[in-house]
Design a protein around this motif. Structure first.
Motif, PDB file in Angstrom:
ATOM      1  N   LYS A   1      -2.231   9.399  23.072  1.00 34.71           N
ATOM      2  CA  LYS A   1      -1.647  10.248  22.039  1.00 34.71           C
ATOM      3  C   LYS A   1      -2.216   9.845  20.669  1.00 34.71           C
ATOM      4  N   THR A   2      -3.403  10.334  20.368  1.00 38.43           N
ATOM      5  CA  THR A   2      -4.056   9.990  19.095  1.00 38.43           C
ATOM      6  C   THR A   2      -3.900  11.131  18.100  1.00 38.43           C
ATOM      7  N   ILE A   3      -3.972  10.802  16.840  1.00 38.52           N
ATOM      8  CA  ILE A   3      -3.886  11.777  15.744  1.00 38.52           C
ATOM      9  C   ILE A   3      -5.298  12.032  15.237  1.00 38.52           C
ATOM     10  N   GLN A   4      -5.693  13.322  15.217  1.00 35.80           N
ATOM     11  CA  GLN A   4      -7.070  13.646  14.845  1.00 35.80           C
ATOM     12  C   GLN A   4      -7.379  13.241  13.406  1.00 35.80           C
ATOM     13  N   GLY A   5      -6.470  13.475  12.505  1.00 33.94           N
ATOM     14  CA  GLY A   5      -6.727  13.171  11.094  1.00 33.94           C
ATOM     15  C   GLY A   5      -6.473  11.739  10.713  1.00 33.94           C
ATOM     16  N   GLY A   6      -6.125  10.896  11.669  1.00 34.16           N
ATOM     17  CA  GLY A   6      -5.832   9.503  11.362  1.00 34.16           C
ATOM     18  C   GLY A   6      -4.431   9.341  10.802  1.00 34.16           C
TER      19      GLY A   6
ATOM     20  N   ASN B   1      -4.059 -13.954   3.157  1.00 27.88           N
ATOM     21  CA  ASN B   1      -3.334 -14.594   2.056  1.00 27.88           C
ATOM     22  C   ASN B   1      -1.971 -13.967   1.819  1.00 27.88           C
ATOM     23  N   GLY B   2      -1.591 -12.999   2.657  1.00 26.29           N
ATOM     24  CA  GLY B   2      -0.270 -12.392   2.554  1.00 26.29           C
ATOM     25  C   GLY B   2      -0.242 -11.108   1.738  1.00 26.29           C
ATOM     26  N   ALA B   3      -1.329 -10.746   1.038  1.00 30.05           N
ATOM     27  CA  ALA B   3      -1.352  -9.516   0.245  1.00 30.05           C
ATOM     28  C   ALA B   3      -1.435  -8.314   1.165  1.00 30.05           C
ATOM     29  N   LEU B   4      -0.846  -7.200   0.730  1.00 32.57           N
ATOM     30  CA  LEU B   4      -0.836  -5.959   1.482  1.00 32.57           C
ATOM     31  C   LEU B   4      -1.762  -4.928   0.811  1.00 32.57           C
ATOM     32  N   PHE B   5      -2.360  -4.065   1.618  1.00 33.89           N
ATOM     33  CA  PHE B   5      -3.170  -2.949   1.082  1.00 33.89           C
ATOM     34  C   PHE B   5      -2.990  -1.756   2.002  1.00 33.89           C
ATOM     35  N   ASP B   6      -3.233  -0.591   1.439  1.00 38.64           N
ATOM     36  CA  ASP B   6      -3.114   0.659   2.188  1.00 38.64           C
ATOM     37  C   ASP B   6      -4.407   0.913   2.951  1.00 38.64           C
ATOM     38  N   ALA B   7      -4.277   1.320   4.195  1.00 41.79           N
ATOM     39  CA  ALA B   7      -5.441   1.598   5.038  1.00 41.79           C
ATOM     40  C   ALA B   7      -5.164   2.841   5.864  1.00 41.79           C
ATOM     41  N   ARG B   8      -6.261   3.547   6.194  1.00 44.31           N
ATOM     42  CA  ARG B   8      -6.176   4.713   7.079  1.00 44.31           C
ATOM     43  C   ARG B   8      -6.964   4.381   8.331  1.00 44.31           C
ATOM     44  N   LEU B   9      -6.313   4.571   9.514  1.00 46.63           N
ATOM     45  CA  LEU B   9      -6.900   4.234  10.797  1.00 46.63           C
ATOM     46  C   LEU B   9      -7.217   5.512  11.562  1.00 46.63           C
ATOM     47  N   TYR B  10      -8.398   5.512  12.208  1.00 50.31           N
ATOM     48  CA  TYR B  10      -8.820   6.611  13.073  1.00 50.31           C
ATOM     49  C   TYR B  10      -9.119   6.006  14.443  1.00 50.31           C
ATOM     50  N   VAL B  11      -8.507   6.544  15.487  1.00 53.20           N
ATOM     51  CA  VAL B  11      -8.635   5.993  16.836  1.00 53.20           C
ATOM     52  C   VAL B  11      -9.360   7.003  17.712  1.00 53.20           C
ATOM     53  N   SER B  12     -10.328   6.536  18.494  1.00 50.86           N
ATOM     54  CA  SER B  12     -11.067   7.394  19.411  1.00 50.86           C
ATOM     55  C   SER B  12     -11.383   6.613  20.673  1.00 50.86           C
TER      56      SER B  12
END
Length: 848
Positions: free
Chosen positions: A399-404, A413-424
Motif C-alpha cells: 500500500k504505497t502512496i504515489q505522491g510520497g 544529534n537529536g535534531a529533527l527535519f522535515d523529509a518526503r519519502l517515496y517508496v517503490s
C-alpha cells in the motif's frame, strides 16, 4: 677450496637479437602485447601478398621486354625488305633515265618499257617522262589509277608536291623521293624523280609513282604482316597504308598495372623520315589482371587479412565493453554518492540492506550503523514510532502512496527535519521483487519558502484588493479567470465576461480560435512567447455604458505560474479626467471665438471705413436717380446702368459683412479636406481691410499644385489673419516710412523629417522681437501691446499643434540691425502625397 662457477656464455649473432626481443616484449603492457599479437599476422600476410605481386610484376615486365625485342627485330627485317625493293625499282628507273638521256629510246619505246615495268611490279602505278621545262613528254599508268591523278602529254606541272620534287631533283641532280601524299582511304602515293642528264645539262626527269599500299603489301614479309599490325605512316603519324590497333582509353592508361603498348617504328630508307614503318604487337598474354595465380593469391591473402582484422575488431569491442562496464559501474557508484537524495533499500521483512552517502549525511548515522537495522529505526522520533510502524506495515504490504508522504526524521544529534519519502518496489534482473527502495528528500527549506510565499501572497492580495483599479488575469483562448481583484468583481462579477469585453473594446488582439477545444488547453503551448511578454503595455480609453464610466484600459502579456501565456488587464476610472478635458476643450473653443471677436473688435474702425465706401456710393446713386427722375432728365438705359452699379455696391457691402460673420461665428470644429488657395484668399480678404487702413502693402505667393489639407479652414484662417494683423501693427509701431511698409505671405511645400508638409510664413518689416519677448512669446496672457489680452499667439500655436503642426518665430537681420520678423508654421499632408512644385503660379497683389 670451491671452484668458481663458469661464466655464462656470451650470446652472439641471432641469439642476441632474440634475447633483446624478449626483453622488449616483457616491458610492454598487456594491451600493447595484444595489439602487436594481432598486428603481426596481418603484417605477415600483407608482406606475403606484396612479395607475390612483386614476382608477378617482374615476370610480366620480362615478358613485355622480350615481346618488344621481337617486334623490333621483325620491324627492322621488314624495313630491309622494303629498302631492297625500293632500291631495285630505283635502279630500274635510273637505267630507263640513262637510255632516255642517251636518246636510245623514243616516246613509243618509253611507253613500251613503262608498260612492262608497271605490269611486272604491282606497287609501280605510273611512269612519266618530263622535260626540263616541266612539260610531260610521255606517261603511262596502271589501269587502277583514277583519272583525276593521270597526267596528260604536253601538260605542264602545276605548283604542288610534284613540282617541288621536280625542282629539288633539278637542283641536286640526284634521285629524290617526294613526301607521301593522300591518305589510306584515297590511296596514298609516293613519287621518285630520277634526273635526265644530257651531256652535263639537266634535261628533265623520269617520274615514278608508287602505291604505298602496294609497296607494303608486296614488299613486307608475310610472316611479319601475320604477327603484327603493320602500317606505313607519315611524319605526323597518319596511317598511309596497312592496319593499326585502336588507341587505348585514358582510363586504361591511368591504371597502375597498365604498360606501354608493344610497338616499334623505323624510317623507310631511302625515302627518309617522311615515311615510317610501324608494327604493333597483338596482345597474346592475359596480363597481370588475367593471371589466375595472381587472383588466387590475392583472394586468399584478402580473406586471411579480413579474418585477422575481424578477430582484432571483435577483441577490441570486447575490451571496450569491459572498459565501458567498469566506467558505468564507477559512474553509478559516484552518482549514488554525489546525489542529494537519500536512498534506502529494505528486504521483504523491513530490514535495511543499503543506504547511500546522502542518506547517511542527512541522518548523521554511518552506513555500518544503519545497514542491518530492523524497525523501529534509529532515525525515527520516539513520539512517532507507532505511526511510522503502521505506515511501514502498509508499505511492506504494497500500500504505497504515489505522491510520497511527509514525515519527521531525527538526526543522530537529536535534531529533527522535515523529509518526503517515496517508496517503490525493488525488482532484480529476473523480474522478481526482492525488497523496497525508499528515496528521502530534505524539504525543510522548501517548507520555509512555501510559508514565506503564502505570507507574501496574502500581502499581495491585500494590496490588489485595495487598489482603485480593476485588475484581471485570464489565459489566452480560455474562459477561465485566473485572478480578479475586489473592484473587478464589484464592476463585472466573478466571471471572465468583463475581462473579454474590456479587451475587445480596447482593440487588444487575442489568440482565441474556433478550433480551441473546451478543455482549456493553451493554444500557444510550446511556442516562444518572449517577444509578447517583453512588449510594452498597450493603453486604450473606452466608455462602458453599463457602468456609465470612462475607463483607461492597460493590458500586457505575462507567463502565468503554470507556464501558460496569460493576459493581464488593468482598468482605471478616468471619468473625472475626461470631464475635465471636455470642459477644457469647451473653454478652448470659447477662447477661439473670443479671439476672433477681439480681432474683429480691433478691426472695427477699418471695417466701418470699408463698409462706408459702398454705402456712400449707394446713397449717391439713389439721390442722383431721384433728382433726375423728378426732373424727368433720365433715360431708361441710364436708369438701368445706375441701378446695376447700386446693386454691385450693395453686393460688395454684403460680402464684407458675410465674410466677417462667418469668421466670428462660433461653430464646432470641422476638419475637412480643404484647399490651401481658398483659405489664403479668404484670410487675405479679411486682413487687407486692417492693412489698408494702416497703409501697409500686402503681397502673397501660393505655390501651384499644393495638396489639400485635412484641417478646420476657419481656424487656419484665424491664425493667418492674426499673424498678418500683428505684422501690420509691428510696422505701425516701428514708424516705418511708406517704402518699407510691407507684409509678405508665402505658402510653399516643405519636407519635415521625411514627411510632406505645407509651410505658411508671414514676413514683416517691423521692429522685430526683443530677446525677453521671444522667450515669453507664446505665454498665456502675455502681450507687448497696452490693450492686448495675450491670448492671440498662444491660441494660434495651440491651433497649429492640434493639427499636428509646429509654429516658429525669428527676427530678420541686416548686419546687426533688425529689419523685420518672420512667423511661420507648417501643417502635415495626411491624405495624398505632395506633388512636385517645380512650376508655380505666383499670385501677388499690392494693397495700399
Amino acid at each position: 677450496m670451491q671452484t668458481p662457477e663458469p661464466a655464462a656464455p656470451r650470446l652472439r649473432g641471432p641469439w642476441r637479437t632474440v634475447a633483446w626481443t624478449r626483453r622488449w616484449w616483457g616491458r610492454q603492457s598487456p594491451n600493447r602485447q595484444d595489439r602487436f599479437a594481432m598486428l603481426a599476422p596481418l603484417v605477415a600476410v600483407l608482406l606475403f601478398l606484396a612479395a607475390i605481386a612483386a614476382a608477378i610484376l617482374y615476370l610480366r615486365a620480362e615478358e613485355i621486354e622480350r615481346e618488344q625485342e621481337a617486334v623490333k627485330r621483325d620491324v627492322e627485317y621488314a624495313q630491309q625488305r622494303l629498302r631492297l625493293r625500293l632500291l631495285e625499282r630505283q635502279e630500274q628507273l635510273m637505267r630507263l633515265a640513262r637510255d632516255v638521256s642517251n636518246r636510245e629510246l623514243n616516246r613509243n619505246d618509253f611507253n613500251t618499257r613503262a608498260d612492262g615495268l608497271i605490269n611486272q611490279y604491282p606497287e609501280l602505278q605510273m611512269l612519266s617522262w618530263i622535260d626540263e621545262k616541266g612539260r610531260v613528254r610521255a606517261t603511262r599508268a596502271a589501269p587502277t589509277v583514277p583519272g583525276a591523278q593521270l597526267l596528260s602529254v604536253g601538260e605542264v606541272l602545276k605548283r604542288g608536291e610534284t613540282e617541288a620534287t621536280f625542282s629539288l631533283t633539278k637542283d641536286l641532280q640526284q634521285p629524290v623521293y617526294s613526301p607521301p601524299s593522300g591518305s589510306a582511304e584515297d590511296g596514298a602515293q609516293l613519287q621518285l624523280h630520277v634526273p635526265l642528264n644530257d651531256q652535263g645539262r639537266f634535261a628533265g626527269v623520269i617520274a615514278g609513282e608508287y602505291s604505298v599500299d602496294g609497296l607494303l603489301r608486296y614488299g613486307a614479309p608475310t610472316e611479319v604482316l601475320a604477327k603484327y599490325a603493320v602500317a606505313l605512316v607519315d611524319a605526323q603519324g597518319h596511317v598511309l597504308a596497312g592496319s593499326a590497333l585502336p588507341p587505348r582509353s585514358k582510363a586504361t592508361q591511368l591504371l597502375p598495372w597498365a604498360v606501354k603498348a608493344n610497338e616499334f617504328e623505323v624510317p623507310v630508307s631511302p625515302v627518309g623520315n617522311s615515311l615510317l614503318l610501324r608494327a604493333q604487337g597483338y596482345r597474346t598474354s592475359l596480363g597481370l589482371i588475367g593471371s589466375g595465380q595472381f587472383w588466387l593469391v590475392g583472394v586468399l591473402s584478402a580473406m586471411t587479412a579480413w579474418m585477422l582484422i575481424a578477430n582484432w575488431r571483435h577483441t577490441r569491442r570486447r575490451v571496450r565493453a569491459q572498459e565501458a562496464l567498469v566506467a558505468e559501474t564507477n559512474f553509478r557508484r559516484a552518482m549514488e554518492n554525489s546525489i542529494l537524495t537519500g536512498m534506502r533499500a529494505m528486504d521483504m521483512n523491513g530490514k535495511v540492506t543499503y543506504v547511500n552517502a546522502a542518506f547517511c549525511q542527512m541522518t548523521g548515522w554511518t552506513e555500518q550503523e544503519l545497514v542491518g537495522q530492523m524497525p523501529p529505526f534509529s532515525y525515527w522520533p520516539e513520539e512517532d514510532h507507532a505511526a511510522l510502524s503502521a505506515r511501514l506495515r502498509d508499505e511492506l504490504s504494497g500500500k504505497t502512496i504515489q505522491g510520497g508522504f511527509q514525515v519527521k526524521v531525527k538526526r543522530k544529534n537529536g535534531a529533527l527535519f522535515d523529509a518526503r519519502l517515496y517508496v517503490s518496489p525493488l525488482v532484480d534482473a529476473h523480474g522478481q521483487q526482492t525488497g523496497w527502495m525508499t528515496s528521502m528528500t530534505d524539504i525543510t527549506e522548501p517548507n520555509r519558502i512555501r510559508e514565506q510565499l503564502s505570507a507574501s501572497y496574502e500581502r499581495f492580495t491585500i494590496v490588489l484588493e485595495a487598489l482603485d483599479a480593476s485588475v484581471s488575469v485570464a489565459p489566452l483562448g480560455s474562459e477561465e479567470l485566473l485572478f480578479a481583484n475586489k473592484l473587478y468583481r464589484l464592476w463585472f462579477g466573478a466571471h471572465t465576461g468583463g475581462h473579454l469585453h474590456l479587451v475587445a473594446q480596447a482593440g487588444v488582439p487575442t489568440t482565441r480560435t474556433q478550433e480551441q477545444s473546451l478543455d482549456d488547453v493553451d493554444g500557444l503551448a510550446g511556442l516562444p512567447t518572449e517577444s509578447l511578454t517583453a512588449a510594452q503595455t498597450e493603453n486604450a480609453e473606452i466608455f462602458v455604458p453599463e457602468l456609465g464610466k470612462w475607463l483607461e484600459v492597460r493590458s500586457r502579456y505575462l507567463n502565468w505560474v503554470d507556464g501558460r501565456l496569460a493576459q493581464m488587464v488593468i482598468a482605471t476610472d478616468i471619468t473625472p479626467r475626461r470631464q475635465a478635458e471636455e470642459q477644457a476643450a469647451a473653454q478652448a473653443e470659447r477662447a477661439q471665438t473670443a479671439s476672433r471677436l477681439i480681432t474683429m473688435g480691433e478691426m472695427a474702425s477699418s471695417v466701418a471705413h470699408e463698409l462706408n465706401q459702398p454705402l456712400t456710393a449707394i446713397n449717391n446713386y439713389c439721390n442722383g436717380m431721384l433728382s433726375r427722375i423728378r426732373d424727368q432728365q433720365i433715360t431708361e438705359e441710364a436708369l438701368l446702368t445706375a441701378l446695376e452699379k447700386t446693386s454691385k455696391q450693395a453686393q460688395r457691402a454684403g460680402q464684407i459683412i458675410q465674410r466677417i460673420r462667418s469668421f466670428v461665428k462660433r461653430s464646432e470644429p470641422n476638419r475637412t479636406l480643404s484647399d490651401v488657395t481658398e483659405m489664403v484668399s479668404e484670410a487675405v480678404e479679411l486682413a487687407e481691410i486692417e492693412l489698408r487702413r494702416r497703409s501697409v502693402r500686402l503681397s502673397y505667393y501660393v505655390a501651384a499644385r499644393l495638396p489639400r489639407l485635412v484641417v478646420d479652414p476657419i481656424l487656419i484662417e484665424q491664425v493667418l489673419v492674426n499673424l498678418m494683423k500683428n505684422a501690420s501693427e509691428s510696422i505701425d509701431a516701428a514708424n516705418r516710412p511708406p517704402p518699407r511698409r510691407s507684409v509678405e505671405l508665402r505658402v510653399v511645400p516643405r519636407q519635415v523629417d521625411g514627411l510632406n508638409a505645407v509651410e505658411f510664413s508671414v514676413v514683416d518689416t517691423g521692429g522685430g522681437l526683443a530677446p525677453e519677448v521671444m522667450e515669453r512669446l507664446y505665454e498665456a496672457f502675455f502681450s507687448t501691446k497696452v490693450e492686448g489680452m495675450g491670448i492671440g499667439l498662444n491660441l494660434c500655436r495651440s491651433i497649429i499643434e492640434s493639427h499636428s503642426g509646429r509654429m516658429e518665430a525669428e527676427n530678420l537681420y541686416n548686419g546687426a540691425d533688425i529689419t523685420g520678423c518672420r512667423f511661420s508654421f507648417w501643417l502635415p499632408v495626411t491624405q495624398q502625397p505632395l506633388e512636385s512644385a517645380t512650376s508655380s503660379a505666383e499670385q501677388t497683389r499690392i494693397l495700399g
